[in-house]
Each structure stands twice: as structure tokens, then as C-alpha cells.
Design a protein around this motif. Structure first.
Motif, PDB file in Angstrom:
ATOM      1  N   LEU A  38      38.796 -39.352 -33.856  1.00 40.88           N
ATOM      2  CA  LEU A  38      38.697 -39.468 -32.404  1.00 40.88           C
ATOM      3  C   LEU A  38      39.934 -38.893 -31.726  1.00 40.88           C
ATOM      4  O   LEU A  38      39.832 -38.201 -30.698  1.00 40.88           O
ATOM      5  CB  LEU A  38      38.495 -40.923 -32.000  1.00 40.88           C
ATOM      6  CG  LEU A  38      38.381 -41.202 -30.501  1.00 40.88           C
ATOM      7  CD1 LEU A  38      37.249 -40.401 -29.881  1.00 40.88           C
ATOM      8  CD2 LEU A  38      38.179 -42.694 -30.249  1.00 40.88           C
ATOM      9  N   SER A  39      41.090 -39.152 -32.286  1.00 45.36           N
ATOM     10  CA  SER A  39      42.325 -38.621 -31.709  1.00 45.36           C
ATOM     11  C   SER A  39      42.341 -37.098 -31.740  1.00 45.36           C
ATOM     12  O   SER A  39      42.738 -36.444 -30.772  1.00 45.36           O
ATOM     13  CB  SER A  39      43.541 -39.180 -32.449  1.00 45.36           C
ATOM     14  OG  SER A  39      43.618 -40.582 -32.303  1.00 45.36           O
ATOM     15  N   ALA A  40      41.882 -36.524 -32.851  1.00 47.59           N
ATOM     16  CA  ALA A  40      41.824 -35.062 -32.959  1.00 47.59           C
ATOM     17  C   ALA A  40      40.861 -34.475 -31.930  1.00 47.59           C
ATOM     18  O   ALA A  40      41.146 -33.455 -31.296  1.00 47.59           O
ATOM     19  CB  ALA A  40      41.413 -34.654 -34.368  1.00 47.59           C
ATOM     20  N   ALA A  41      39.712 -35.128 -31.738  1.00 52.74           N
ATOM     21  CA  ALA A  41      38.754 -34.655 -30.735  1.00 52.74           C
ATOM     22  C   ALA A  41      39.323 -34.781 -29.326  1.00 52.74           C
ATOM     23  O   ALA A  41      39.092 -33.922 -28.474  1.00 52.74           O
ATOM     24  CB  ALA A  41      37.450 -35.444 -30.851  1.00 52.74           C
ATOM     25  N   SER A  42      40.103 -35.817 -29.087  1.00 49.78           N
ATOM     26  CA  SER A  42      40.651 -36.057 -27.760  1.00 49.78           C
ATOM     27  C   SER A  42      41.614 -34.967 -27.312  1.00 49.78           C
ATOM     28  O   SER A  42      41.725 -34.678 -26.119  1.00 49.78           O
ATOM     29  CB  SER A  42      41.370 -37.410 -27.728  1.00 49.78           C
ATOM     30  OG  SER A  42      40.485 -38.455 -28.029  1.00 49.78           O
ATOM     31  N   VAL A  43      42.328 -34.368 -28.264  1.00 47.12           N
ATOM     32  CA  VAL A  43      43.367 -33.391 -27.906  1.00 47.12           C
ATOM     33  C   VAL A  43      42.882 -31.949 -28.098  1.00 47.12           C
ATOM     34  O   VAL A  43      43.684 -31.035 -28.190  1.00 47.12           O
ATOM     35  CB  VAL A  43      44.672 -33.646 -28.690  1.00 47.12           C
ATOM     36  CG1 VAL A  43      45.198 -35.044 -28.403  1.00 47.12           C
ATOM     37  CG2 VAL A  43      44.480 -33.459 -30.188  1.00 47.12           C
ATOM     38  N   ARG A  44      41.567 -31.754 -28.126  1.00 51.11           N
ATOM     39  CA  ARG A  44      41.005 -30.423 -28.356  1.00 51.11           C
ATOM     40  C   ARG A  44      41.465 -29.418 -27.293  1.00 51.11           C
ATOM     41  O   ARG A  44      41.609 -28.229 -27.570  1.00 51.11           O
ATOM     42  CB  ARG A  44      39.476 -30.507 -28.360  1.00 51.11           C
ATOM     43  CG  ARG A  44      38.814 -29.306 -28.968  1.00 51.11           C
ATOM     44  CD  ARG A  44      38.968 -29.275 -30.469  1.00 51.11           C
ATOM     45  NE  ARG A  44      38.264 -30.380 -31.111  1.00 51.11           N
ATOM     46  CZ  ARG A  44      38.575 -30.852 -32.319  1.00 51.11           C
ATOM     47  NH1 ARG A  44      39.571 -30.325 -33.005  1.00 51.11           N
ATOM     48  NH2 ARG A  44      37.888 -31.857 -32.850  1.00 51.11           N
ATOM     49  N   ARG A  45      41.716 -29.869 -26.072  1.00 52.07           N
ATOM     50  CA  ARG A  45      42.130 -28.962 -24.988  1.00 52.07           C
ATOM     51  C   ARG A  45      43.645 -28.805 -24.910  1.00 52.07           C
ATOM     52  O   ARG A  45      44.144 -28.081 -24.045  1.00 52.07           O
ATOM     53  CB  ARG A  45      41.596 -29.476 -23.645  1.00 52.07           C
ATOM     54  CG  ARG A  45      40.080 -29.626 -23.606  1.00 52.07           C
ATOM     55  CD  ARG A  45      39.373 -28.297 -23.724  1.00 52.07           C
ATOM     56  NE  ARG A  45      37.916 -28.476 -23.838  1.00 52.07           N
ATOM     57  CZ  ARG A  45      37.054 -27.480 -23.875  1.00 52.07           C
ATOM     58  NH1 ARG A  45      37.476 -26.235 -23.805  1.00 52.07           N
ATOM     59  NH2 ARG A  45      35.755 -27.716 -24.005  1.00 52.07           N
ATOM     60  N   VAL A  46      44.375 -29.461 -25.787  1.00 48.23           N
ATOM     61  CA  VAL A  46      45.826 -29.272 -25.880  1.00 48.23           C
ATOM     62  C   VAL A  46      46.086 -28.023 -26.705  1.00 48.23           C
ATOM     63  O   VAL A  46      45.527 -27.864 -27.794  1.00 48.23           O
ATOM     64  CB  VAL A  46      46.495 -30.506 -26.512  1.00 48.23           C
ATOM     65  CG1 VAL A  46      47.975 -30.254 -26.766  1.00 48.23           C
ATOM     66  CG2 VAL A  46      46.299 -31.732 -25.622  1.00 48.23           C
TER      67      VAL A  46
END
Length: 198
Positions: A38-46
Motif C-alpha cells: 500500500l505504501s508503494a502504491a501511495s507514492v506512485r506519483r512521487v
């Protein structure tokens, strides 16, 4: 080069998060900290390729904060806003690259003005937005709408697909990314282009 994020939700963090959930319930949004998927998906636009200003709302114990700090460009700026003093102290200790602010997301406009932030590229939203009272939700969304450009808003959810229509009501562009390997299964709504608030 993007570094691999450190391990997520050490035992002490998970225990603190669970105690807060027992005490505050839905205001903490989830029973456990965000898992690695979930954390990896959350920062996809970083981006690791160019500098950005990243703002996290409701940073909690820092699972998503760590993922963003590990992924972002060396010249990026990461502001982690967390109202719970215990969570904020933990963030300061575990994510030194983040500017940790113990404050309410309802004060987002004032926080950005005080730090001379005039542009935000990505907002990582860990707040339980659908459950917020409308005045609080409108306050946060108005602060985002007042920013120049169209920042991506990456909204965590532990109820995959359920709030698709909710976010389509507020944003012109909405993409959903599932994180089935999270426990419980979860996902992220990547949204951009806030519609005028009625």
C-alpha cells in the motif's frame, strides 16, 4: 537512483498504531499501519527524476512517509502533517528527511503559507476523507484547490473500489490502484483536477 524503503511497521509502531486505533477509532482510519504494498502504491506519483514538493496529510507512524522519502529526488521537499503528538514524535525520529509538523490538516493553508510553500506537486492523503464532516473535508479540499497547478492527490483507502463515485464527484481525473497484498486489502485513488466546491 531510487533506494529500497526500510522495513515497514516495526513492532513498536504497529503497537502504538493499534493503541491509538482502540482509543480514537475511525479518526485513525485503519487498524494497522500501511503495509509495504500500500505504501508503494501511495507514492506512485512521487518522482525520483526531478524535485517536487510533497505534502502528506495524516502521516501516522510513517509507513508512507518512509516510502516517499526513499523514492523522492534528493532535492525534493517532504512535509508530513500529523495531529497526534506521539505519531509526530515517532516520525521525527524515523524519517529525518521529512519536515514533520504536529498540526491539523485543517490548517493546511496556514501551514503552507508559513513555510513559503507556493506550489505542491503531490499530496499523500492518509485522512479518512469520506468519513470527515463536510466542513472539514471542504476546508482541506479548498486549500488544495487554491494551490497553483493541479497537484496529484493520492488517497489511501482500506475499502478498494467502494469510494470510486465519491472521488469522481470531486475530481476530474481519478485512477484506482489496488494493493491486494496489503493486510487488509487496500488501494489508492490517484486524483487530479478538483472540481469547484458547491
Amino acid at each position: 537512483m531510487t533506494q529500497n524503503p526500510p522495513p515497514f511497521a516495526p513492532r513498536g509502531e504497529a503497537l502504538l498504531h493499534f493503541r491509538k486505533w482502540l482509543r480514537h477509532g475511525r479518526s485513525v482510519a485503519a487498524l494497522t499501519p500501511s503495509g509495504q504494498a500500500l505504501s508503494a502504491a501511495s507514492v506512485r506519483r512521487v518522482s525520483a527524476e526531478y524535485p517536487q514538493t510533497i505534502v502528506e496529510l495524516g502521516a501516522g507512524t510513517g509507513a508512507v512517509t518512509r516510502a516517499a522519502a526513499a523514492r523522492m529526488h534528493p532535492d525534493s521537499r517532504l512535509l508530513a502533517i500529523e495531529s497526534d503528538v506521539d505519531f509526530a514524535r515517532m516520525l521525527e525520529q524515523t524519517v529525518p528527511r521529512a519536515e514533520v509538523l504536529c498540526a491539523s490538516a485543517m490548517s493546511l493553508q496556514a501551514i503552507l503559507a508559513a513555510r513559503e510553500v507556493t506550489r505542491v506537486d503531490v499530496i499523500l492523503n492518509g485522512l479518512p476523507t469520506p468519513s470527515l464532516p463536510q466542513p472539514q473535508r471542504d476546508t482541506v479540499y479548498q486549500a488544495i484547490a487554491d494551490l497553483p497547478g493541479q497537484p496529484w492527490v493520492s488517497q489511501l483507502t482500506v475499502m478498494p473500489w467502494v469510494f470510486w463515485r465519491f472521488y469522481r464527484r470531486f475530481f476530474e481525473e481519478v485512477h484506482f490502484e489496488a494493493a491486494w497484498r496489503n493486510l487488509p486489502p487496500a488501494g489508492v485513488y490517484h486524483c487530479r483536477g478538483l472540481r469547484p466546491l458547491r
